[in-house]
Write a protein that holds these residues in place. Structure first.
Motif, short mmCIF file in Angstrom:
data_model
loop_
_atom_site.label_atom_id
_atom_site.label_comp_id
_atom_site.label_asym_id
_atom_site.label_seq_id
_atom_site.Cartn_x
_atom_site.Cartn_y
_atom_site.Cartn_z
N LEU A 94 -1.56 45.93 39.41
CA LEU A 94 -1.63 45.81 40.86
C LEU A 94 -2.78 44.89 41.25
N GLY A 95 -2.78 44.46 42.51
CA GLY A 95 -3.86 43.62 43.00
C GLY A 95 -5.19 44.35 42.93
N ILE A 96 -6.22 43.67 42.44
CA ILE A 96 -7.50 44.32 42.20
C ILE A 96 -8.14 44.78 43.50
N THR A 97 -7.87 44.10 44.63
CA THR A 97 -8.48 44.46 45.90
C THR A 97 -7.53 45.24 46.81
N ALA A 98 -6.46 45.80 46.25
CA ALA A 98 -5.50 46.56 47.06
C ALA A 98 -6.14 47.76 47.76
N PRO A 99 -7.02 48.55 47.09
CA PRO A 99 -7.66 49.66 47.81
C PRO A 99 -8.53 49.18 48.97
N VAL A 100 -9.25 48.07 48.78
CA VAL A 100 -10.09 47.54 49.85
C VAL A 100 -9.22 47.08 51.02
N ALA A 101 -8.08 46.48 50.73
CA ALA A 101 -7.17 46.06 51.79
C ALA A 101 -6.68 47.26 52.59
N THR A 102 -6.40 48.36 51.90
CA THR A 102 -5.98 49.58 52.59
C THR A 102 -7.08 50.10 53.50
N LEU A 103 -8.33 50.06 53.02
CA LEU A 103 -9.45 50.52 53.83
C LEU A 103 -9.62 49.66 55.09
N VAL A 104 -9.55 48.35 54.94
CA VAL A 104 -9.71 47.46 56.09
C VAL A 104 -8.54 47.64 57.06
N LEU A 105 -7.35 47.88 56.53
CA LEU A 105 -6.19 48.13 57.39
C LEU A 105 -6.38 49.42 58.19
N MET A 106 -6.96 50.43 57.56
CA MET A 106 -7.25 51.67 58.29
C MET A 106 -8.25 51.41 59.42
N TRP A 107 -9.25 50.56 59.16
CA TRP A 107 -10.21 50.20 60.22
C TRP A 107 -9.49 49.50 61.37
N ALA A 108 -8.52 48.64 61.05
CA ALA A 108 -7.75 47.96 62.09
C ALA A 108 -6.95 48.96 62.92
N ALA A 109 -6.37 49.96 62.25
CA ALA A 109 -5.63 50.99 62.98
C ALA A 109 -6.56 51.84 63.84
N LEU A 110 -7.76 52.12 63.34
CA LEU A 110 -8.72 52.89 64.13
C LEU A 110 -9.21 52.10 65.34
N THR A 111 -9.26 50.78 65.21
CA THR A 111 -9.62 49.95 66.37
C THR A 111 -8.63 50.16 67.51
N LYS A 112 -7.36 50.29 67.17
CA LYS A 112 -6.34 50.56 68.18
C LYS A 112 -6.45 51.99 68.69
N LEU A 113 -6.78 52.93 67.80
CA LEU A 113 -6.86 54.33 68.19
C LEU A 113 -8.06 54.60 69.08
N SER A 135 -4.90 41.52 55.03
CA SER A 135 -3.73 40.84 54.46
C SER A 135 -4.12 39.89 53.34
N VAL A 136 -5.23 39.18 53.51
CA VAL A 136 -5.70 38.27 52.46
C VAL A 136 -6.10 39.07 51.22
N LEU A 137 -6.78 40.19 51.42
CA LEU A 137 -7.22 41.01 50.28
C LEU A 137 -6.05 41.58 49.50
N TYR A 138 -4.90 41.73 50.15
CA TYR A 138 -3.74 42.25 49.42
C TYR A 138 -2.80 41.15 48.94
N ILE A 139 -2.46 40.22 49.83
CA ILE A 139 -1.42 39.25 49.49
C ILE A 139 -1.87 38.27 48.41
N VAL A 140 -3.11 37.79 48.49
CA VAL A 140 -3.57 36.79 47.52
C VAL A 140 -3.57 37.34 46.09
N PRO A 141 -4.17 38.52 45.83
CA PRO A 141 -4.10 39.04 44.45
C PRO A 141 -2.68 39.39 44.03
N GLN A 142 -1.87 39.89 44.98
CA GLN A 142 -0.51 40.31 44.63
C GLN A 142 0.36 39.11 44.27
N ILE A 143 0.30 38.06 45.09
CA ILE A 143 1.18 36.91 44.89
C ILE A 143 0.66 35.99 43.79
N TYR A 144 -0.63 35.63 43.87
CA TYR A 144 -1.18 34.63 42.94
C TYR A 144 -1.79 35.25 41.69
#
Length: 219
Positions: A94-113, A135-144
């Protein structure tokens, strides 16, 4: 000879691997839709100004908001599998930064909340930046790092460290030496974020209701 228990174990493990890799493969598509709908907000607002029927405008706006927020929630829920140690460190590449991407995504959701990105420009910019970073933290390691490298492309050799396995040609299941640190650090930040959010809502519990009652009394 394969026994019944061995067959059940093989089917279970194979099914689990298939599900994890399928989620990892479909998430870039969900990320693309999430970002597209998020940044389509100016277009939607311009389109609303052209509508002469108030009911049609309300239906258009509610449909857009529900679809946009639902995609954000689905992407976040599916991304949480990357903070499970038995999934992330198992060696699926899996992408090495996938957990960090999940954390940042949660922060984005909390911004809306916690905030109001639809009416506050600074909140919208903050959420936009967090979504792009996640998205960069997830897509770049996953794709490339994973997908392209699996095709044997020579120019992806330097990106092999972006996956959770070493892929040294001998052992394809050995985790990167810094993968556990990334995972556990992310889990600590998840805990701190969750604790702060719980504390915030706990301290504000009942204050909004009291404010409404005082406003009614003054009126």
């Amino acid at each position: 000879m394969l026994t019944g228990d061995g067959l059940a174990t093989a089917v279970t493990n194979g099914g689990a691997d298939w599900m994890v890799l399928s989620v990892a493969a479909i998430l870039p598509i969900l990320w693309a839709f999430t970002l597209s709908l998020h940044f389509a907000r100016p277009y939607v607002l311009r389109f609303l100004q052209k509508l002469t029927l108030r009911f049609g405008g309300d239906v258009w706006w509610l449909s857009y908001v529900l679809t946009r927020d639902a995609l954000l929630v689905v992407t976040l829920v599916l991304s949480t599998i990357f903070i499970f140690p038995n999934v992330y460190l198992r060696g699926d590449g899996l992408g090495i930064t996938a957990p960090v991407a999940t954390l940042v995504l949660m922060w984005a959701a909390l911004t809306k909340l916690i905030g109001d990105p639809d009416d506050n420009a600074s909140h919208w910019r903050l959420q936009s930046g967090l979504l792009v970073l996640a998205s960069v933290l997830y897509i770049v390691p996953q794709i490339y790092g994973m997908e392209a490298a699996d095709q044997g492309m020579s120019w992806t050799g330097a990106l092999m460290s972006m996956t959770t396995v070493t892929r040294n040609g001998v052992d394809f299941s050995a985790p990167q030496p810094y993968a556990p640190a990334i995972l556990w650090g992310t889990m600590v930040l998840f805990g701190i974020t969750g604790g702060l959010v719980f504390l915030r809502f706990f301290l504000r519990l009942g204050t909004s209701k009291a404010g409404e009652l005082s406003s009614l009394a003054e009126g």
